[in-house]
Design an enzyme around this catalytic site. Structure first.
Site, PDB file in Angstrom:
ATOM      1  N   ASP A 129       1.126  -1.499   0.188  1.00  0.00           N
ATOM      2  CA  ASP A 129       0.745   0.023   0.074  1.00  0.00           C
ATOM      3  C   ASP A 129       0.903   0.905  -0.125  1.00  0.00           C
ATOM      4  O   ASP A 129       0.208   2.014   0.172  1.00  0.00           O
ATOM      5  CB  ASP A 129      -0.943   0.377   1.161  1.00  0.00           C
ATOM      6  CG  ASP A 129      -2.498  -0.907   0.757  1.00  0.00           C
ATOM      7  OD1 ASP A 129      -2.769  -0.619  -0.397  1.00  0.00           O
ATOM      8  OD2 ASP A 129      -2.637  -1.626   1.778  1.00  0.00           O
ATOM      9  N   ASP A 188      -7.230  -4.260  -4.848  1.00  0.00           N
ATOM     10  CA  ASP A 188      -7.321  -3.603  -4.661  1.00  0.00           C
ATOM     11  C   ASP A 188      -5.658  -2.344  -4.980  1.00  0.00           C
ATOM     12  O   ASP A 188      -5.187  -1.149  -5.240  1.00  0.00           O
ATOM     13  CB  ASP A 188      -7.157  -3.030  -3.288  1.00  0.00           C
ATOM     14  CG  ASP A 188      -7.925  -3.297  -2.397  1.00  0.00           C
ATOM     15  OD1 ASP A 188      -8.798  -4.596  -2.181  1.00  0.00           O
ATOM     16  OD2 ASP A 188      -8.432  -3.005  -1.106  1.00  0.00           O
TER      17      ASP A 188
END
Length: 405
Positions: A129, A188
């Site tokens: 991330d 994601d």
């Protein structure tokens, strides 16, 4: 919120004319947005932590931000929101009516981003991330392309993500696992590819472009069902590249479609087409968007999972999935001009419906009715990325000439 009203917010907000009469909500340009964001910025703890989600409807003081350490995947969204308000001030000017003059948004964006700087050299929890956390630094480079701190941060985050690439699998690893042969990839991660492109623009390192394109191609093949819906998680064998399992982590069931994951897919593949001009990526974004729009209930509110039953249990909305999808649709409109009206009208419909449901002046967040993680019993909250994408959607509408400040 009275207890008798909770079910209305927990399930869905109903209006028979939502799709037919959608207009750009005035709340997108409310002075409450800069006022709330400035109040939050001025209340950040020291040492700095960042808001991620709020307390919920069913507590004594709902809508209060909960702060988390910088080494959290959502930490970049609040500083990026400050940069987004700097962009809005440039688009709209600062007036007493819009309250954009109450803060120096650029200075606040820069000062709050400093808590993210150690992460590019000490990535303990972020894992894949790093792309999300890089957002403020990419925004800084749009303002000052010579800012060395931002250049170094973007390049370091891209290096982190590139190191997670497995050429046998054809993807960057998402979550770390106890068994290194279990190579987990979540939908994601399409959003984190942007940091590779940002670093490529700075360095012209062709490897970064190759990794982004390869990851997207592999995801396109393995994360999508025939109807255009997506699996949240695909597990690979890292030594053979074989798909082991397809499942969910935050959705209703392994066979269901988690709405935020579908929104990431729309945005991620539209963005990949924007960078690469690979027509397959455009078709994939179109398929993801078509599924998303075809499965929004008649009331116009995006549920947390498109296949979760209405009752039992009640099916809450996810305001963050709605605002992410709206941004993805607006980007898709820009890269797919032949269908631009379709995508922009859909984005505005979504924004209108979620505003009617979730705009809550009493909360510290801009929107309520976010579902962070239903299986973990974390829903009916404000969410920092839901708010960020609410702000950027309005900015994009102005830039596209579809709204006025």
């Amino acid at each position: 919120m009275k207890e008798s009203m909770l079910l209305t917010f927990l399930t869905l907000y109903s209006t028979s004319s939502a799709a037919a009469s959608a207009v750009v909500p005035t709340e997108l340009f409310s002075p409450l947005i800069p006022q709330k964001i400035a109040n939050t910025a001025n209340s950040l703890p020291s040492p700095i932590q960042y808001p991620q989600y709020t307390t919920t409807w069913n507590v004594t003081n709902p809508g209060i931000w909960l702060d988390f350490i910088p080494d959290t995947w959502t930490s970049g969204f609040f500083p990026a929101s400050l940069y987004a308000l700097n962009t809005r001030e440039a688009l709209c000017g600062a007036t007493s009516a819009n309250a954009l003059g109450i803060a120096d948004w650029l200075e606040l964006g820069r000062s709050t981003s400093t808590g993210l700087i150690p992460l590019e050299t000490n990535n303990t929890n972020l894992q894949h991330d790093v792309g999300f956390v890089s957002f403020p630094f990419s925004e800084e480079l749009l303002i000052n392309p010579q800012n060395q701190t931002a250049i170094d941060a973007v390049n370091a985050f891209a290096t982190d993500l590139a190191a997670r690439f497995n050429p046998i699998v054809g993807c960057t690893r998402s979550w770390n696992t106890a068994d290194p042969t279990d190579f987990t990839v979540i939908i994601d991660n399409m959003m984190n590819l942007e940091v590779l492109w940002a670093s490529y623009a700075l360095t012209r390192n062709e490897t970064l472009k190759y990794i982004a394109n390869t990851h997207a191609t592999t995801t396109m093949i393995n994360h999508f069902r025939e109807d255009g819906s997506t699996w949240h998680v695909v597990e690979y064998n890292s030594t053979t590249g074989d798909v082991i399992r397809k499942r969910t982590s935050q959705g209703y069931a392994n066979w269901s479609t988690w709405s935020r994951g579908q929104a990431w897919a729309i945005y991620g593949f539209a963005n990949m087409y924007n960078h690469s001009q690979n027509a397959d990526f455009l078709r994939t974004a179109q398929r993801a968007a078509t599924y998303f729009l075809d499965h929004i209930p008649s009331d116009g509110i995006v549920p947390w999972d498109f296949n979760a039953p209405l009752d039992p249990p009640p099916r809450p909305a996810d305001s963050s999935a709605a605002t992410i999808a709206a941004n993805g649709l607006l980007l898709l409109a820009q890269v797919d001009p032949t269908q631009a009206d379709k995508w922009t009208n859909a984005a505005i419909n979504i924004l209108q419906s979620i505003t009617e449901l979730a705009w809550n002046p009493a909360w510290q967040s801009l929107l309520s009715n976010g579902t962070v993680n239903w299986p973990a019993n974390n829903f009916l909250t404000g969410i920092v990325y839901g708010d960020y994408y609410y702000i950027t959607a309005a900015n994009t509408l102005v830039q596209m000439g579809l709204a006025k400040c």
